[in-house]
Design a protein around this motif. Structure first.
Motif, PDB file in Angstrom:
ATOM      1  N   ILE A  76       0.850  -1.180   0.000  1.00 43.38           N
ATOM      2  CA  ILE A  76       0.000   0.000   0.000  1.00 43.38           C
ATOM      3  C   ILE A  76       0.891   1.237   0.000  1.00 43.38           C
ATOM      4  CG2 ILE A  76      -1.946  -1.116   1.183  1.00 43.38           C
ATOM      5  CD1 ILE A  76      -1.050   0.325   3.746  1.00 43.38           C
ATOM      6  N   ARG A  77       0.292   2.350  -0.405  1.00 43.64           N
ATOM      7  CA  ARG A  77       0.996   3.639  -0.372  1.00 43.64           C
ATOM      8  C   ARG A  77       0.140   4.616   0.411  1.00 43.64           C
ATOM      9  NH1 ARG A  77       0.244   8.219  -3.392  1.00 43.64           N
ATOM     10  NH2 ARG A  77      -1.147   7.080  -4.774  1.00 43.64           N
ATOM     11  N   ALA A  79       4.877  11.989 -10.127  1.00 46.76           N
ATOM     12  CA  ALA A  79       4.570  12.790  -8.932  1.00 46.76           C
ATOM     13  C   ALA A  79       3.459  12.147  -8.110  1.00 46.76           C
ATOM     14  CB  ALA A  79       4.181  14.208  -9.343  1.00 46.76           C
ATOM     15  N   GLN A  80       2.430  11.598  -8.767  1.00 45.05           N
ATOM     16  CA  GLN A  80       1.311  11.006  -8.020  1.00 45.05           C
ATOM     17  C   GLN A  80       1.672   9.681  -7.347  1.00 45.05           C
ATOM     18  OE1 GLN A  80       1.258  11.793 -11.317  1.00 45.05           O
ATOM     19  NE2 GLN A  80      -0.022  10.380 -12.486  1.00 45.05           N
ATOM     20  N   ASP A  81       2.861   9.137  -7.629  1.00 45.16           N
ATOM     21  CA  ASP A  81       3.320   7.914  -6.970  1.00 45.16           C
ATOM     22  C   ASP A  81       4.074   8.207  -5.674  1.00 45.16           C
ATOM     23  OD1 ASP A  81       2.338   6.208  -9.032  1.00 45.16           O
ATOM     24  OD2 ASP A  81       4.097   6.692 -10.241  1.00 45.16           O
ATOM     25  N   GLN A  82       4.307   9.479  -5.393  1.00 42.28           N
ATOM     26  CA  GLN A  82       5.025   9.832  -4.176  1.00 42.28           C
ATOM     27  C   GLN A  82       4.201   9.462  -2.949  1.00 42.28           C
ATOM     28  OE1 GLN A  82       7.641  13.601  -4.578  1.00 42.28           O
ATOM     29  NE2 GLN A  82       5.678  14.093  -5.545  1.00 42.28           N
ATOM     30  N   GLY A  83       4.886   9.073  -1.898  1.00 44.18           N
ATOM     31  CA  GLY A  83       4.215   8.704  -0.658  1.00 44.18           C
ATOM     32  C   GLY A  83       5.114   7.808   0.164  1.00 44.18           C
ATOM     33  N   THR A  84       4.546   7.222   1.193  1.00 45.91           N
ATOM     34  CA  THR A  84       5.261   6.264   2.024  1.00 45.91           C
ATOM     35  C   THR A  84       4.689   4.888   1.728  1.00 45.91           C
ATOM     36  OG1 THR A  84       5.617   7.944   3.713  1.00 45.91           O
ATOM     37  CG2 THR A  84       5.928   5.643   4.377  1.00 45.91           C
ATOM     38  N   TYR A  85       5.558   3.958   1.368  1.00 51.23           N
ATOM     39  CA  TYR A  85       5.147   2.619   0.967  1.00 51.23           C
ATOM     40  C   TYR A  85       5.281   1.651   2.144  1.00 51.23           C
ATOM     41  CZ  TYR A  85       4.892   4.109  -3.883  1.00 51.23           C
ATOM     42  OH  TYR A  85       4.524   4.736  -5.049  1.00 51.23           O
ATOM     43  N   PHE A  86       4.267   0.803   2.293  1.00 52.05           N
ATOM     44  CA  PHE A  86       4.228  -0.199   3.345  1.00 52.05           C
ATOM     45  C   PHE A  86       3.861  -1.541   2.738  1.00 52.05           C
ATOM     46  CE2 PHE A  86       3.058   3.783   5.340  1.00 52.05           C
ATOM     47  CZ  PHE A  86       3.722   3.770   6.553  1.00 52.05           C
TER      48      PHE A  86
END
Length: 167
Positions: free
Chosen positions: A41-42, A91-98
């Protein structure tokens, strides 16, 4: 029971600090139990969670809407790690991945791997502009709860949201 069940999500290339726009981004999940599959998930900058893929112990993938493939992502199991590839990081793929594992009807979340473009800096103005307006800052009522001695860095904030994860 004394055993610390930890999982780690990280860049496959351990020297990487930030993803590059338009380039593939490779992540790996190191679960403590490889007999179960994992989900990736992101969490975006607004705190919303986005399901990416479920990877089975046999390396079979299930993307949203139960699709077997994705034009944007690849998932696989290689040895004791579950890998996620963002084919063309945007840019829309930026985030914290778990990554998440469902083991004995309990959900285990990995540490979070931030994936953001490097911060751009701009020169400060040479003179400060005077202002007569007062600024009012509203604090978010959904702040992460933190226990003494814990760091809030890379922690998934589920304090004010309820999620039900079911097969």
């Amino acid at each position: 029971q004394g055993q610390r069940n930890t999982m780690e999500a990280r860049f496959l290339n351990r020297n990487m600090k930030h993803p590059q726009e338009g380039q593939p981004l490779e992540l790996e999940c190191m679960p403590f139990n490889i007999d179960n599959g994992v989900s990736w998930i992101r969490q975006d900058k607004d705190g919303k969670l986005h399901f990416i893929v479920y990877i089975s112990p046999l390396s079979r993938t299930a993307f949203p809407r139960n699709e077997r493939t994705s034009s944007q992502f690849e998932g696989s199991k290689q040895g004791s790690s579950f890998r996620l590839v963002v084919k063309n990081f945007r840019a829309q793929d930026q985030g914290t991945y778990f990554c998440i594992a469902n083991i004995n009807q309990m959900l285990y979340f990995s540490s979070g791997q931030p994936a953001f473009f490097p911060a751009t800096t701009t020169a400060a103005p040479t003179t400060a502009a005077a202002t007569t307006q007062s600024s009012h800052v509203n604090k978010d009522i959904c702040m992460p709860s933190s226990e003494p001695g814990t760091s809030s860095e890379n922690i998934l904030n589920l304090y004010c949201e309820i999620f039900i994860w079911a097969p």
